[in-house]
Scaffold this active site. Sequence first.
Site, PDB file in Angstrom:
ATOM      1  N   GLU A 143       0.860  -1.185   0.000  1.00  0.00           N
ATOM      2  CA  GLU A 143       0.000   0.000   0.000  1.00  0.00           C
ATOM      3  C   GLU A 143       0.900   1.240   0.000  1.00  0.00           C
ATOM      4  O   GLU A 143       1.771   1.387   0.868  1.00  0.00           O
ATOM      5  CB  GLU A 143      -0.891  -0.034   1.250  1.00  0.00           C
ATOM      6  CG  GLU A 143      -1.789   1.178   1.351  1.00  0.00           C
ATOM      7  CD  GLU A 143      -3.164   0.841   1.932  1.00  0.00           C
ATOM      8  OE1 GLU A 143      -3.506  -0.344   2.054  1.00  0.00           O
ATOM      9  OE2 GLU A 143      -3.891   1.795   2.241  1.00  0.00           O
ATOM     10  N   GLU A 267     -10.865   4.274   8.779  1.00  0.00           N
ATOM     11  CA  GLU A 267     -10.988   3.886   7.372  1.00  0.00           C
ATOM     12  C   GLU A 267     -11.499   2.456   7.222  1.00  0.00           C
ATOM     13  O   GLU A 267     -10.969   1.659   6.446  1.00  0.00           O
ATOM     14  CB  GLU A 267      -9.645   4.079   6.653  1.00  0.00           C
ATOM     15  CG  GLU A 267      -9.197   5.535   6.676  1.00  0.00           C
ATOM     16  CD  GLU A 267      -7.931   5.827   5.865  1.00  0.00           C
ATOM     17  OE1 GLU A 267      -7.110   4.921   5.690  1.00  0.00           O
ATOM     18  OE2 GLU A 267      -7.800   6.980   5.421  1.00  0.00           O
ATOM     19  N   ASP A 340      -3.072  14.102   7.065  1.00  0.00           N
ATOM     20  CA  ASP A 340      -2.551  12.857   6.501  1.00  0.00           C
ATOM     21  C   ASP A 340      -1.307  13.084   5.642  1.00  0.00           C
ATOM     22  O   ASP A 340      -1.402  13.046   4.414  1.00  0.00           O
ATOM     23  CB  ASP A 340      -3.658  12.182   5.652  1.00  0.00           C
ATOM     24  CG  ASP A 340      -3.284  10.787   5.217  1.00  0.00           C
ATOM     25  OD1 ASP A 340      -2.270  10.275   5.698  1.00  0.00           O
ATOM     26  OD2 ASP A 340      -4.016  10.205   4.402  1.00  0.00           O
ATOM     27  N   GLU A 368       3.916   9.027  -0.611  1.00  0.00           N
ATOM     28  CA  GLU A 368       2.527   8.940  -1.068  1.00  0.00           C
ATOM     29  C   GLU A 368       2.036  10.264  -1.633  1.00  0.00           C
ATOM     30  O   GLU A 368       1.365  10.299  -2.653  1.00  0.00           O
ATOM     31  CB  GLU A 368       1.629   8.504   0.102  1.00  0.00           C
ATOM     32  CG  GLU A 368       0.150   8.567  -0.242  1.00  0.00           C
ATOM     33  CD  GLU A 368      -0.775   8.144   0.893  1.00  0.00           C
ATOM     34  OE1 GLU A 368      -0.275   7.763   1.970  1.00  0.00           O
ATOM     35  OE2 GLU A 368      -2.004   8.196   0.693  1.00  0.00           O
TER      36      GLU A 368
HETATM   37  C1  GCU Z   1      -3.641   7.222   4.164  1.00  0.00           C
HETATM   38  C2  GCU Z   1      -3.308   6.305   3.030  1.00  0.00           C
HETATM   39  C3  GCU Z   1      -3.876   4.938   3.245  1.00  0.00           C
HETATM   40  C4  GCU Z   1      -3.429   4.403   4.608  1.00  0.00           C
HETATM   41  C5  GCU Z   1      -3.798   5.399   5.682  1.00  0.00           C
HETATM   42  C6  GCU Z   1      -3.273   5.032   7.048  1.00  0.00           C
HETATM   43  O1  GCU Z   1      -4.994   7.488   4.187  1.00  0.00           O
HETATM   44  O2  GCU Z   1      -3.790   6.842   1.829  1.00  0.00           O
HETATM   45  O3  GCU Z   1      -3.429   4.110   2.210  1.00  0.00           O
HETATM   46  O4  GCU Z   1      -3.996   3.169   4.872  1.00  0.00           O
HETATM   47  O5  GCU Z   1      -3.271   6.648   5.379  1.00  0.00           O
HETATM   48  O6  GCU Z   1      -2.279   5.641   7.449  1.00  0.00           O
HETATM   49  O7  GCU Z   1      -3.821   4.179   7.715  1.00  0.00           O
END
Ligand code: GCU
Length: 673
Positions: A143, A267, A340, A368
């Site tokens: 990721e 999330e 973020d 990212e």
């Molecule tokens: C960001 C990122 C995700 C990740 C998240 C996290 O949102 O885009 O891919 O999972 O951070 O830190 O948990």
Amino acid sequence: MNKLKSLILAVTAILTGSTAWAYDGSCLWLSGGDNDNQAVITVPKSKSPTVAIAAEELNKAWHGEPLRLEIKRDKNLGNEGFRVYRDKKGLVLSANNDLGLLYGSYALLRDNAAGKAIALREEIPAYNVRVLNHWDNLDGTIERGYAGHSIWNWNELPDVVSPRYREYARANASVGINGVVLNNVNASSKILSAEYLAKVAKIADVFRPYGIKVYLSANFAAPMQLGGLKTADPLVPEVAAWWKAKADEIYKLIPDFGGFLVKANSEGQPGPCDFDRTHAEGANMMARALKPHGGIVMWRAFVYSPADADRAKQAYIEFQPLDGKFDDNVIVQIKNGPIDFQPREPYSPLFGAMPQTDQMVEFQVTQEYLGHSNHIAYLAPMWTEFFDYVSPSSLKAIAGVANVGNDTNWTGHPMAQANWYAFGRLAWNPQLSSEEIIDEWMPMTLNYPENTPKEVTDGLKKMMLNSREAVVDYMMPLGLHHLFAFGHHYGPEPWCDIKGGRPDWMPPYYHRADSAGLGFNRSSSGSNAVAQYPAQLAKKLDNINTCPEEFILWFHHVPWDFKMKSGATLWQELCNRYQSGVESVETMQRQWTAAKPYIDPELWNDVNERLMTQARDANWWKEGCLLYFQQFSGMPIPDNVTPPVHTLDQLKGIKLGISNYECPTPELLNSKR
Ligand code: GCU
């Protein structure tokens, strides 16, 4: 490495057709081992594999005087510290144990490689826990990873143990990293299965002599998903018993297991709030399972359930009231900024707001939001900026989201190796400056000959040191944030407003552009996020005239004709910043071009191509953002700013795939100005 020698070797390699010394980036900043120094190195009689590694490293690369390594009780040095001193017999490196000797050896070799005189000194790390968090999935994808697939070969393990694990451990130990979370925070419960724990144990065996502990990201619902329980409620005794048994099982295989990292109720991940329990209740239940074995829980505060209309306030609202409620082997892991990992954020107000709770910062080493592995963005300036606001001594530990993958050069962009290096060095000593770190890293990694003109090496240094500010300028100057294209977070999409999507995933939620101005009003007349900061700072941020300009659009909705410190209006200043970002990349290209005769051709070409992409993208960002915001400001682009060559509609037409690995090659962007 001795540069003259490496150059000769490189030339010999070219002449003889041997590729043994050709650059491929795999050595990182470490010595390839071409030592002919006969200096005597004395090591303690010990069967310790760690001491053997220290001796091996010194024999490979030590170019100094005779050196003696000694284990010697010293209450100041703790478990990992070391001392360098001279006695009648010569130079001595001493430590309480073998690990201190290993860290000391790497420090001495660093001095050597950077051509520095050996400084007599005592060093102890600022934190006991200095971890890299891998966001690696069990299927081999990563990721937000931009350097290929995961280095963990789960399919081959435990039978086949890749030699790369050792190289990786060596690189980490050489900069002082002492922990690795192997898997993604969006965790699969499978990592905790007996099958996978046997694989994890093999990696831990490789890491151990390098002083590196293995940690795992744990899915809070594992007792249900893996254990077949009906609930994962932390207050249900069967759940606590399941975690306790799991911890016991892990420690049987991995006696020095570090502990769990947990992303809960964030999330879509499960967590204690699913059962009306608090984060503290969830974290403590897991911590108690680890406690008898000395393990810890790193519990993430990256949450944003809509408790408030401003996402920047949400983590504080959820976590601050829990201060003092966490067990002593829980550390709350907080991203450096409140949203973020944006190119620039103010620090998260949670830091310092929970005096009864251990806290750690989470930086993102992988880029990212900073151009993936296409852009140079040396991140030490971002991290030291954080430490300007948050005292390093207020933290218990430090974490960085890794930028490592199975690319030959580990990090995709060769210059991104500097971020892995810098993270480790700052984790060991957060007082180091960005410049000191780049002074160490550059000669060791870029291997230019000793007679390289100073203006060339100064140019390279500036290229690195200014790169993060360049990214901020061409992507999101003046406190703008989250203007990224949905999904892949690579290019600009300030217009993106997918109907039915979470509003706080959409750029207009953050930039709030309208005919009156630009920026998110987080002052006392708006969301009042400023009030989460200590009173004096809050006051400064609250006032549009005293708020630092690099954060002005983060905290204020600023009128288009607002007079900035430069005398320009907000609109002009915005245009100037985007232009300046584009020009900074052009300067970086010139600095890199000047170094061409002194840099290995493969490395030079690779970076040169990526700089071309970066220059193209910088312009894409500039044009996309200025043309979009111009619709609201209604003002002309000033004469000193190169006018866009694309239309907004053309730029809106660029749709990149959302895969992490896909590189943008839209035809449009290749058109020349
Ligand atoms: C960001 C990122 C995700 C990740 C998240 C996290 O949102 O885009 O891919 O999972 O951070 O830190 O948990």
